[in-house]
Design a protein around this motif. Structure first.
Motif, PDB file in Angstrom:
ATOM      1  N   PRO A   1      18.883 108.300 -40.809  1.00  0.00           N
ATOM      2  CA  PRO A   1      19.539 109.492 -40.262  1.00  0.00           C
ATOM      3  C   PRO A   1      18.746 110.781 -40.479  1.00  0.00           C
ATOM      4  O   PRO A   1      18.827 111.688 -39.661  1.00  0.00           O
ATOM      5  N   THR A   2      17.984 110.869 -41.565  1.00  0.00           N
ATOM      6  CA  THR A   2      17.221 112.108 -41.822  1.00  0.00           C
ATOM      7  C   THR A   2      16.163 112.320 -40.749  1.00  0.00           C
ATOM      8  O   THR A   2      16.006 113.427 -40.210  1.00  0.00           O
TER       9      THR A   2
ATOM     10  N   ALA B   1      15.948 115.240 -37.889  1.00  0.00           N
ATOM     11  CA  ALA B   1      14.758 116.060 -37.641  1.00  0.00           C
ATOM     12  C   ALA B   1      14.398 116.036 -36.158  1.00  0.00           C
ATOM     13  O   ALA B   1      14.053 117.058 -35.562  1.00  0.00           O
ATOM     14  N   LEU B   2      14.503 114.834 -35.557  1.00  0.00           N
ATOM     15  CA  LEU B   2      14.233 114.723 -34.126  1.00  0.00           C
ATOM     16  C   LEU B   2      15.231 115.549 -33.317  1.00  0.00           C
ATOM     17  O   LEU B   2      14.858 116.203 -32.329  1.00  0.00           O
TER      18      LEU B   2
ATOM     19  N   ALA C   1      21.169 120.981 -40.529  1.00  0.00           N
ATOM     20  CA  ALA C   1      22.402 120.894 -39.748  1.00  0.00           C
ATOM     21  C   ALA C   1      23.118 119.574 -39.987  1.00  0.00           C
ATOM     22  O   ALA C   1      24.362 119.513 -39.994  1.00  0.00           O
ATOM     23  N   TYR C   2      22.367 118.510 -40.175  1.00  0.00           N
ATOM     24  CA  TYR C   2      22.974 117.194 -40.429  1.00  0.00           C
ATOM     25  C   TYR C   2      23.698 117.185 -41.770  1.00  0.00           C
ATOM     26  O   TYR C   2      24.810 116.648 -41.899  1.00  0.00           O
ATOM     27  N   ARG C   3      23.070 117.799 -42.774  1.00  0.00           N
ATOM     28  CA  ARG C   3      23.655 117.777 -44.112  1.00  0.00           C
ATOM     29  C   ARG C   3      24.790 118.792 -44.257  1.00  0.00           C
ATOM     30  O   ARG C   3      25.762 118.548 -44.952  1.00  0.00           O
TER      31      ARG C   3
ATOM     32  N   LEU D   1      25.259 111.293 -35.422  1.00  0.00           N
ATOM     33  CA  LEU D   1      24.673 110.898 -36.707  1.00  0.00           C
ATOM     34  C   LEU D   1      25.722 110.933 -37.808  1.00  0.00           C
ATOM     35  O   LEU D   1      25.687 110.112 -38.742  1.00  0.00           O
ATOM     36  N   TRP D   2      26.624 111.882 -37.734  1.00  0.00           N
ATOM     37  CA  TRP D   2      27.723 111.896 -38.703  1.00  0.00           C
ATOM     38  C   TRP D   2      28.590 110.647 -38.542  1.00  0.00           C
ATOM     39  O   TRP D   2      29.050 110.059 -39.533  1.00  0.00           O
ATOM     40  N   ARG D   3      28.830 110.235 -37.298  1.00  0.00           N
ATOM     41  CA  ARG D   3      29.626 109.029 -37.070  1.00  0.00           C
ATOM     42  C   ARG D   3      28.897 107.787 -37.570  1.00  0.00           C
ATOM     43  O   ARG D   3      29.516 106.870 -38.114  1.00  0.00           O
TER      44      ARG D   3
END
Length: 525
Positions: free
Chosen positions: A11-12, A16-17, A94-96, A148-150
């Protein structure tokens, strides 16, 4: 290797992508919408121009010395890598924590907007493309990060397991990469469309091609026979427009409609003067061969060129304005905000400093200052050769500072006496026997009276000078060398019309031009 593969699928890396794709959307949307605004309003151009403004002299010299006239391409590559890395960081952030990613994107958007609105000749409305691009980028980032959270909450499972869990969200890595790929392709199409649309909306190039230059009242003096060095490979005495060096601070070449162009002459003058392009076409124009040299030219460098220029003598314009007592400098400003400080007396003497509109028999090329630029013999370009010029302020050195003077360069930039070896090239391999050595020397307004060549540590020998066309153009030379096998060093030095011999003291371009003797190593076989 397996750990790297697993990380790239994790996921990291995907976050980034997502950040990179979102950044591409920001830039492409701004590029597309920017086609309807000022060219300098696009984020990449604005950021690059701002970077140039804050570039320290040593970095500028390094870029020019390393990349030459490809310095702007190198800047774009460097900016691209920087944006890529920042986008990766923002995607992961943003993902974290979504709020942290939003804050980062908004901060970067604010930086770009500030870069846009602070450019010369840019209106606040020109920030619209960046604002809309930033909003679009945030939307795309959210749409790519949400899956990605899902995935984090519901790791991928085999199809049969997924079928037993009807509540599992319909998401997968494959779908993520497909969405990212489609978005990236759309961004590329939007960016390309923006460039094509911008080009289609601009008719400046066509207007330049249609422009008919007037006949000068004082044509350039006929070029005498023998100005070209007989040594094969020496640069042409007249530099073709396409080969003329270009060093300036403009990432986006200004596109100026001649019907809109106006030059304002003001400051310490008795009468403010305004000139239109038609005023120049109707004036008594002169023509002159003038060699220009960039202050960033290293010893033996190629940032010099000789052309036939057509324009109005600046002294005639200053006569109308009537400078006041105490004035000693003219601050010339380009439409893109660049400025140069030129000694007033240089623009008033008989050296044919001009507001040039023609170059080698055709209108100025866009990248060389169309429609109007300054050409001043005897001074380095950073204090004289303002392109796309729109303003002349008569002032004092004590009161005003020009673009590069503010960054540590000298106020005045008389060109130093210089000679260079053009053939044979450094590290060349040449056959034993007679070898033709040749090159060019210059000392604008003083002329060249002698060029000497030294082979290894042997005594200096005088070269054969080609015919001199004028004191404000370069002069070529040649030397016949009986070469013997082995490695050899070739040095060259010139003497100017005042009798001063080119100094051997090495100096960097900062603050007033490089100096020293060029040394070329060749191997004779």
């Amino acid at each position: 290797m397996k750990k790297l593969q697993n990380w790239l699928k994790g996921p990291t890396a995907m976050a980034a992508l997502a950040g990179v794709v979102a950044a591409a959307v920001v830039l492409s949307v701004a590029e597309l919408i920017g086609a309807f605004f000022t060219a300098r309003a696009t984020p990449v151009i604005a950021l690059g121009s701002t970077f140039i403004d804050f570039t320290p002299p040593w970095m500028k010299d390094f870029a020019i010395a390393t990349f030459g006239t490809n310095d702007k391409a190198a800047l774009f590559v460097g900016m691209g890598l920087t944006i890529f890395l920042l986008a990766c960081v923002l995607g992961v952030a943003a993902y974290r924590k979504w709020a942290l990613g939003v804050a980062g994107v908004l901060f970067m958007g604010a930086v770009i907007v500030a870069s846009v609105v602070t450019r010369a000749s840019v209106k606040p409305l020109d920030a619209v493309p960046t604002v809309l691009g930033t909003v679009a980028g945030l939307v795309v980032l959210r749409l790519l990060i949400a899956p990605l959270w899902r995935l984090k909450a519901w790791p991928e499972a085999p199809a049969d397991t997924g079928a037993k869990e009807p509540g599992r969200p319909a998401t997968s890595r494959r779908r993520f990469f497909a969405a990212a790929g489609v978005t990236a392709i759309a961004a590329g199409i939007a960016a390309t469309g923006g460039r094509l649309l911008s080009a289609a909306r601009s008719n400046i190039a066509q207007a330049r091609e249609a422009l008919q230059l007037p006949t000068p009242v004082k044509p350039a003096a006929a070029v005498p026979a023998g100005v070209q060095s007989p040594a094969p490979g020496v640069t042409p005495w007249i530099t073709p427009n396409g080969d003329f060096y270009r060093i300036d601070t403009a990432l986006s070449v200004p596109e100026i409609n001649v019907d809109d162009w106006e030059l304002r002459v003001h400051g310490l003058v008795e009468e403010e003067v305004r000139l239109t392009f038609q005023d120049l076409l109707d004036a008594d124009l002169i023509e002159s061969h003038v060699t220009l040299t960039c202050v960033s030219n290293p010893v033996g460098g190629n940032l010099a060129g000789n052309a036939r220029w057509l324009g109005l003598p600046i002294r005639e314009v200053l006569k109308r304005a009537r400078p006041k007592d105490g004035a000693d400098m003219v601050l010339s400003t380009s439409i893109d905000g660049f400025s140069a400080s030129t000694p007033l007396e240089v623009l008033q003497d008989d050296r044919d400093a001009m507001l040039a509109i023609g170059m080698n028999g055709e209108p100025l090329p866009l990248e060389h200052g169309y429609p109007v630029r300054m050409v001043v013999p005897g001074l380095y370009g950073f204090v004289s050769a303002t392109k796309w010029v729109v303003d002349l302020e008569v002032t004092r050195f004590a009161d005003s500072k020009a673009y590069w003077t503010q960054r540590g360069w000298s106020e005045r930039g008389p060109i130093k006496t210089m000679a260079r070896v053009e053939v044979p090239k450094s590290f060349a391999k040449v056959p034993a026997g007679r070898v033709a050595i040749g090159g060019t020397a210059w000392a604008q307004t003083r002329g060249i009276t002698k060029v000497e060549v030294q082979i290894d540590n042997n005594p200096w020998a005088e070269a054969v000078l080609s015919t001199e066309a004028s004191l404000i153009t370069w002069r070529q030379w040649s030397f016949a060398w009986e070469a013997t096998p082995g490695p050899h060093y070739i040095k060259v030095r010139a003497t100017d019309g005042t009798g001063e011999v080119q100094t051997d003291q090495r100096a960097d371009p900062v603050p007033d031009g490089a100096s020293g003797w060029q040394s070329v190593m060749v191997t004779v076989e």
